[in-house]
Design an enzyme around this catalytic site. Sequence first.
Site, PDB file in Angstrom:
ATOM      1  N   HIS A   1      54.736  -3.559  21.986  1.00 49.87           N
ATOM      2  CA  HIS A   1      55.815  -2.820  22.645  1.00 49.87           C
ATOM      3  C   HIS A   1      56.389  -1.814  21.656  1.00 49.87           C
ATOM      4  O   HIS A   1      55.939  -1.745  20.508  1.00 49.87           O
ATOM      5  CB  HIS A   1      56.875  -3.774  23.205  1.00 49.87           C
ATOM      6  CG  HIS A   1      57.459  -4.723  22.186  1.00 49.87           C
ATOM      7  ND1 HIS A   1      58.167  -4.300  21.096  1.00 49.87           N
ATOM      8  CD2 HIS A   1      57.418  -6.081  22.091  1.00 49.87           C
ATOM      9  CE1 HIS A   1      58.560  -5.350  20.384  1.00 49.87           C
ATOM     10  NE2 HIS A   1      58.104  -6.452  20.958  1.00 49.87           N
TER      11      HIS A   1
ATOM     12  N   HIS B   1      57.300  -2.938  18.019  1.00 47.31           N
ATOM     13  CA  HIS B   1      56.203  -2.929  17.036  1.00 47.31           C
ATOM     14  C   HIS B   1      55.857  -1.485  16.661  1.00 47.31           C
ATOM     15  O   HIS B   1      55.572  -1.173  15.510  1.00 47.31           O
ATOM     16  CB  HIS B   1      54.932  -3.563  17.620  1.00 47.31           C
ATOM     17  CG  HIS B   1      55.121  -4.944  18.177  1.00 47.31           C
ATOM     18  ND1 HIS B   1      54.912  -5.237  19.502  1.00 47.31           N
ATOM     19  CD2 HIS B   1      55.498  -6.100  17.591  1.00 47.31           C
ATOM     20  CE1 HIS B   1      55.146  -6.527  19.710  1.00 47.31           C
ATOM     21  NE2 HIS B   1      55.510  -7.071  18.561  1.00 47.31           N
TER      22      HIS B   1
ATOM     23  N   CYS C   1      60.832 -24.132  15.321  1.00 44.89           N
ATOM     24  CA  CYS C   1      60.725 -23.215  16.463  1.00 44.89           C
ATOM     25  C   CYS C   1      59.328 -22.616  16.470  1.00 44.89           C
ATOM     26  O   CYS C   1      58.919 -21.959  15.522  1.00 44.89           O
ATOM     27  CB  CYS C   1      61.762 -22.103  16.384  1.00 44.89           C
ATOM     28  SG  CYS C   1      61.446 -20.813  17.625  1.00 44.89           S
TER      29      CYS C   1
ATOM     30  N   CYS D   1      59.173 -18.671  16.357  1.00 44.25           N
ATOM     31  CA  CYS D   1      59.320 -18.085  15.019  1.00 44.25           C
ATOM     32  C   CYS D   1      58.263 -18.617  14.066  1.00 44.25           C
ATOM     33  O   CYS D   1      58.094 -18.093  12.983  1.00 44.25           O
ATOM     34  CB  CYS D   1      60.672 -18.411  14.397  1.00 44.25           C
ATOM     35  SG  CYS D   1      62.096 -17.767  15.258  1.00 44.25           S
TER      36      CYS D   1
ATOM     37  N   CYS E   1      66.899 -22.148  19.406  1.00 46.51           N
ATOM     38  CA  CYS E   1      66.666 -21.002  18.526  1.00 46.51           C
ATOM     39  C   CYS E   1      67.310 -19.782  19.182  1.00 46.51           C
ATOM     40  O   CYS E   1      67.069 -19.511  20.358  1.00 46.51           O
ATOM     41  CB  CYS E   1      65.163 -20.764  18.360  1.00 46.51           C
ATOM     42  SG  CYS E   1      64.805 -19.178  17.601  1.00 46.51           S
TER      43      CYS E   1
ATOM     44  N   HIS F   1      64.551 -17.511  20.579  1.00 45.41           N
ATOM     45  CA  HIS F   1      63.614 -18.020  21.595  1.00 45.41           C
ATOM     46  C   HIS F   1      64.303 -19.083  22.447  1.00 45.41           C
ATOM     47  O   HIS F   1      64.046 -20.271  22.296  1.00 45.41           O
ATOM     48  CB  HIS F   1      62.348 -18.586  20.923  1.00 45.41           C
ATOM     49  CG  HIS F   1      61.639 -17.562  20.097  1.00 45.41           C
ATOM     50  ND1 HIS F   1      61.842 -17.403  18.748  1.00 45.41           N
ATOM     51  CD2 HIS F   1      60.738 -16.610  20.466  1.00 45.41           C
ATOM     52  CE1 HIS F   1      61.079 -16.394  18.299  1.00 45.41           C
ATOM     53  NE2 HIS F   1      60.411 -15.907  19.323  1.00 45.41           N
TER      54      HIS F   1
ATOM     55  N   LYS G   1      69.477  -5.670  24.692  1.00 40.43           N
ATOM     56  CA  LYS G   1      68.364  -6.176  23.907  1.00 40.43           C
ATOM     57  C   LYS G   1      67.072  -6.057  24.738  1.00 40.43           C
ATOM     58  O   LYS G   1      67.082  -6.312  25.929  1.00 40.43           O
ATOM     59  CB  LYS G   1      68.665  -7.650  23.586  1.00 40.43           C
ATOM     60  CG  LYS G   1      67.834  -8.197  22.454  1.00 40.43           C
ATOM     61  CD  LYS G   1      68.211  -9.630  22.173  1.00 40.43           C
ATOM     62  CE  LYS G   1      66.948 -10.367  21.765  1.00 40.43           C
ATOM     63  NZ  LYS G   1      67.060 -11.799  21.806  1.00 40.43           N
TER      64      LYS G   1
ATOM     65  N   LYS H   1      61.478  -9.826  27.298  1.00 42.35           N
ATOM     66  CA  LYS H   1      60.607 -10.085  28.438  1.00 42.35           C
ATOM     67  C   LYS H   1      61.413 -10.576  29.632  1.00 42.35           C
ATOM     68  O   LYS H   1      61.205 -10.150  30.761  1.00 42.35           O
ATOM     69  CB  LYS H   1      59.575 -11.156  28.061  1.00 42.35           C
ATOM     70  CG  LYS H   1      58.255 -10.560  27.604  1.00 42.35           C
ATOM     71  CD  LYS H   1      57.210 -11.650  27.392  1.00 42.35           C
ATOM     72  CE  LYS H   1      56.613 -11.525  26.020  1.00 42.35           C
ATOM     73  NZ  LYS H   1      55.986 -12.697  25.477  1.00 42.35           N
TER      74      LYS H   1
END
Length: 512
Positions: free
Chosen positions: A21, A24, A131, A134, A148, A151, A297, A300
């Site tokens: 995305h 990156h 996690c 991570c 987390c 996540h 933010k 997904k």
Amino acid sequence: MERMEKFYVTTPIYYVNDVPHIGHAYTTLAADIIARFYRGIMGSENVFFLTGTDEHGANIAQAAEAHGKSPKEYADEVSPRFKEAWEILNIKYDFFIRTTDPRHEKIASEIIQKIYDRGFIYKGLYEGWYCLGCERFLTEIEMVDGKCPLHTTKDPVYQKEKNYFFKLKDLSKKVLEKIESQEYKILPLERYNEIVSRLKIGVEDISISRAGVSWGIPVPWDKTQTIYVWVEALLNYYTTIKFLDDKEIFWPPSLQLMAKDILWFHCVIWQAILIAADISLPKTIFAHGFFTLDGTKMSKSLGNVISPKQLTDKYGTDGARYLLMSQYTFGSDGDISVGKFSEKYNSDLANGLGNHVARILGLCQKYTNGKIPEIREDPDQHPLRVAVDRLTWKNSWHERDRLLKEFKIQESLQSIWSYLKEADNYINSVKPWELHEVGEIEKLNYALYGLLDSLLQVAWQIYPFLPETAEKIAEALGEEKLKSANPLDKESYTNVKSGTVLKTDLRLFPRI
Ligand code: MSP
């Protein structure tokens, strides 16, 4: 940071199961811009730009299983998504490392063995909340309501196992010393401060192997365990340089880029590993911030993740590159205002750059038969030419170089765009149409020659950011030597050549 002779820049290696995305892309593009810039001033052979995919660990094994594939099959299938994304963004890396490359696996395993032999690894008991997202243990302080913070849909798992531990606590004193003595730099300054204060609070040893994770590189002296994926992944920057023929000269990295989320791994754990393995340290670690999209933010679950392709489909490759990098200071947190993409594209690219180029070419179409005008006197001595020079040579490109050497990508773009404004104002004040009307042909020719020559400079300056556009402009001016040409180096840089037929119909960035 700068070793005049070599420049080695890295991005993080991205989790192979992630769909690429613009988060990156943001880091990879920045690395591409900086690599292209250094290739321009140092020669391509002296620059090495590494990116790739991180392919081991429980998280990836799970994703593979969900797809009914073996982890390796799955990684082979999805890793090219990153290459494709970098291709459509015209990102030219020198090597793409995949951590399932057997050459990486072999050298990574040798380094871990070396660290073990040198007494920096011992066996111990680990327990804590892990996690999977991570791929690391979380501290109680980090967890929010038992989850987390990054996540929230995947609950951390309580794990208790015999692992191999790395003596990070002892080594951290050396790490701190080296950071404070600037043996390697952490940039920007606020990140340096963060790392230093966290190091001063104290650091615990970390577990560097996993008993329960089979998808990884086996610990060389105990095949019942695999090397912790984060430790193994960090090694990629070194293993690649080692296994590629004749690339060893690039060690150590000049610049390691990433976002702040993984800075600790790079500034502390990675350095401690290198110290333990007796390998020299990188010169500079630079962390940029995280961005939000229109204040939210990117995630997904919110469904607002943007892929590089969505951007290039609408704005073209260079449009996408510009829109991503021009939004906020590289290094800070920022917001990418997607809602204003079209507006910014129209104002800066279609109007700003595109109009400026079309305007100058249009004037030549009208007044010089579509050719670069002949000029009789030494152009450097002519007052009009000197005025153009002042815009281009003295201020603008020096400024770009200075800013880019400090990784000020956005500011560097701004400096070029403010030059474009000045150059436009220059046209307005010289008024080529009036010079034509009153028959001041020599003056007219000097003015247009100067402007065309400054366009070549614009092409050269925007090259790292907008390579395709730069090449189109250079081509319209009949120039080929764009990439290596450098005004600093009189040997490689040429002025535009009188008599050349211009491509006056060049239209950049159609309005949206
Ligand atoms: N695999 C590890 C890195 C190992 S390096 C030895 C990893 N991978 S990742 O796929 O999660 O990539 C994290 C990196 O992606 C960040 O450090 C940053 O470079 C980039 N970004 C991902 N999302 C981003 C934003 N929303 N904003 C800015 N950068 C972002 O961590």
